[in-house]
Design a protein around this motif. Sequence first.
Motif, PDB file in Angstrom:
ATOM      1  N   THR A   5       0.853  -1.190   0.000  1.00  0.00           N
ATOM      2  CA  THR A   5       0.000   0.000   0.000  1.00  0.00           C
ATOM      3  C   THR A   5       0.890   1.242   0.000  1.00  0.00           C
ATOM      4  N   MET A   6       0.284   2.384  -0.252  1.00  0.00           N
ATOM      5  CA  MET A   6       1.055   3.627  -0.203  1.00  0.00           C
ATOM      6  C   MET A   6       1.609   3.835   1.197  1.00  0.00           C
ATOM      7  N   ALA A   7       0.886   3.407   2.203  1.00  0.00           N
ATOM      8  CA  ALA A   7       1.381   3.528   3.577  1.00  0.00           C
ATOM      9  C   ALA A   7       2.659   2.695   3.749  1.00  0.00           C
ATOM     10  N   ASP A   8       2.682   1.491   3.131  1.00  0.00           N
ATOM     11  CA  ASP A   8       3.881   0.655   3.187  1.00  0.00           C
ATOM     12  C   ASP A   8       5.065   1.354   2.519  1.00  0.00           C
ATOM     13  N   VAL A   9       4.813   1.934   1.343  1.00  0.00           N
ATOM     14  CA  VAL A   9       5.867   2.617   0.596  1.00  0.00           C
ATOM     15  C   VAL A   9       6.376   3.818   1.378  1.00  0.00           C
ATOM     16  N   LEU A  10       5.455   4.596   1.933  1.00  0.00           N
ATOM     17  CA  LEU A  10       5.847   5.772   2.717  1.00  0.00           C
ATOM     18  C   LEU A  10       6.676   5.350   3.922  1.00  0.00           C
ATOM     19  N   ASP A  11       6.254   4.258   4.569  1.00  0.00           N
ATOM     20  CA  ASP A  11       6.980   3.778   5.741  1.00  0.00           C
ATOM     21  C   ASP A  11       8.372   3.295   5.350  1.00  0.00           C
ATOM     22  N   ARG A  12       8.482   2.574   4.238  1.00  0.00           N
ATOM     23  CA  ARG A  12       9.758   2.019   3.793  1.00  0.00           C
ATOM     24  C   ARG A  12      10.733   3.109   3.347  1.00  0.00           C
ATOM     25  N   THR A  13      10.233   4.187   2.781  1.00  0.00           N
ATOM     26  CA  THR A  13      11.102   5.249   2.286  1.00  0.00           C
ATOM     27  C   THR A  13      11.388   6.319   3.331  1.00  0.00           C
ATOM     28  N   GLY A  14      10.552   6.415   4.337  1.00  0.00           N
ATOM     29  CA  GLY A  14      10.695   7.466   5.331  1.00  0.00           C
ATOM     30  C   GLY A  14      10.121   8.791   4.861  1.00  0.00           C
ATOM     31  N   ALA A  15       9.483   8.766   3.690  1.00  0.00           N
ATOM     32  CA  ALA A  15       8.904   9.990   3.135  1.00  0.00           C
ATOM     33  C   ALA A  15       7.598  10.327   3.838  1.00  0.00           C
ATOM     34  N   ARG A  16       7.211  11.576   3.683  1.00  0.00           N
ATOM     35  CA  ARG A  16       5.952  12.039   4.280  1.00  0.00           C
ATOM     36  C   ARG A  16       4.876  12.294   3.227  1.00  0.00           C
ATOM     37  N   THR A  17       5.271  12.262   1.954  1.00  0.00           N
ATOM     38  CA  THR A  17       4.287  12.480   0.886  1.00  0.00           C
ATOM     39  C   THR A  17       4.477  11.426  -0.195  1.00  0.00           C
ATOM     40  N   ASP A  18       3.412  11.233  -0.979  1.00  0.00           N
ATOM     41  CA  ASP A  18       3.486  10.300  -2.097  1.00  0.00           C
ATOM     42  C   ASP A  18       4.563  10.720  -3.096  1.00  0.00           C
ATOM     43  N   GLU A  19       4.647  12.014  -3.351  1.00  0.00           N
ATOM     44  CA  GLU A  19       5.615  12.520  -4.318  1.00  0.00           C
ATOM     45  C   GLU A  19       7.047  12.216  -3.867  1.00  0.00           C
ATOM     46  N   ALA A  20       7.329  12.471  -2.610  1.00  0.00           N
ATOM     47  CA  ALA A  20       8.677  12.205  -2.087  1.00  0.00           C
ATOM     48  C   ALA A  20       8.976  10.711  -2.119  1.00  0.00           C
ATOM     49  N   ALA A  21       7.986   9.891  -1.793  1.00  0.00           N
ATOM     50  CA  ALA A  21       8.177   8.437  -1.827  1.00  0.00           C
ATOM     51  C   ALA A  21       8.509   7.980  -3.243  1.00  0.00           C
ATOM     52  N   ASP A  22       7.858   8.564  -4.251  1.00  0.00           N
ATOM     53  CA  ASP A  22       8.145   8.217  -5.648  1.00  0.00           C
ATOM     54  C   ASP A  22       9.578   8.602  -6.018  1.00  0.00           C
ATOM     55  N   VAL A  23       9.994   9.797  -5.617  1.00  0.00           N
ATOM     56  CA  VAL A  23      11.365  10.247  -5.909  1.00  0.00           C
ATOM     57  C   VAL A  23      12.370   9.308  -5.249  1.00  0.00           C
ATOM     58  N   ILE A  24      12.147   8.993  -3.983  1.00  0.00           N
ATOM     59  CA  ILE A  24      13.069   8.136  -3.232  1.00  0.00           C
ATOM     60  C   ILE A  24      13.115   6.740  -3.841  1.00  0.00           C
ATOM     61  N   THR A  25      11.964   6.186  -4.181  1.00  0.00           N
ATOM     62  CA  THR A  25      11.922   4.848  -4.766  1.00  0.00           C
ATOM     63  C   THR A  25      12.692   4.812  -6.089  1.00  0.00           C
ATOM     64  N   GLY A  26      12.482   5.803  -6.932  1.00  0.00           N
ATOM     65  CA  GLY A  26      13.200   5.864  -8.207  1.00  0.00           C
ATOM     66  C   GLY A  26      14.696   6.035  -8.014  1.00  0.00           C
ATOM     67  N   ALA A  27      15.076   6.898  -7.084  1.00  0.00           N
ATOM     68  CA  ALA A  27      16.494   7.140  -6.821  1.00  0.00           C
ATOM     69  C   ALA A  27      17.154   5.891  -6.235  1.00  0.00           C
ATOM     70  N   ARG A  28      16.444   5.177  -5.395  1.00  0.00           N
ATOM     71  CA  ARG A  28      17.008   3.949  -4.831  1.00  0.00           C
ATOM     72  C   ARG A  28      17.209   2.890  -5.911  1.00  0.00           C
ATOM     73  N   GLU A  29      16.298   2.817  -6.850  1.00  0.00           N
ATOM     74  CA  GLU A  29      16.466   1.879  -7.965  1.00  0.00           C
ATOM     75  C   GLU A  29      17.725   2.223  -8.750  1.00  0.00           C
ATOM     76  N   ARG A  30      17.953   3.504  -8.955  1.00  0.00           N
ATOM     77  CA  ARG A  30      19.164   3.958  -9.666  1.00  0.00           C
ATOM     78  C   ARG A  30      20.414   3.612  -8.857  1.00  0.00           C
TER      79      ARG A  30
END
Length: 99
Positions: A5-30
Amino acid sequence: MRSPTMADVLDRTGARTDEAADVITGARERIDALDDRIIGLVQERMAVSAVIQEARIASGGRRVNLAREMEVLSHYREALGKPGTSLAMLLLELCRGRI
């Protein structure tokens, strides 16, 4: 297995917003892709170092050339600062083993 869920993604990334979680997830993949490349390059460096050591020993030389190692340390220190020296030491240890 359930999709995260988005809550899982937010928790895993430490982000506070969906947008930040997307940036972090993409950057981590890189970063993961870069780490894979770095590991491959280190393995290649280890193989090349083994060839050099074998040639040096076969010619009657020592396994390690300390003057060359100092050049490598200096190169990394100049490029990356003091932590570069530590990184170079780790690479040298991986490529030649402990002396």
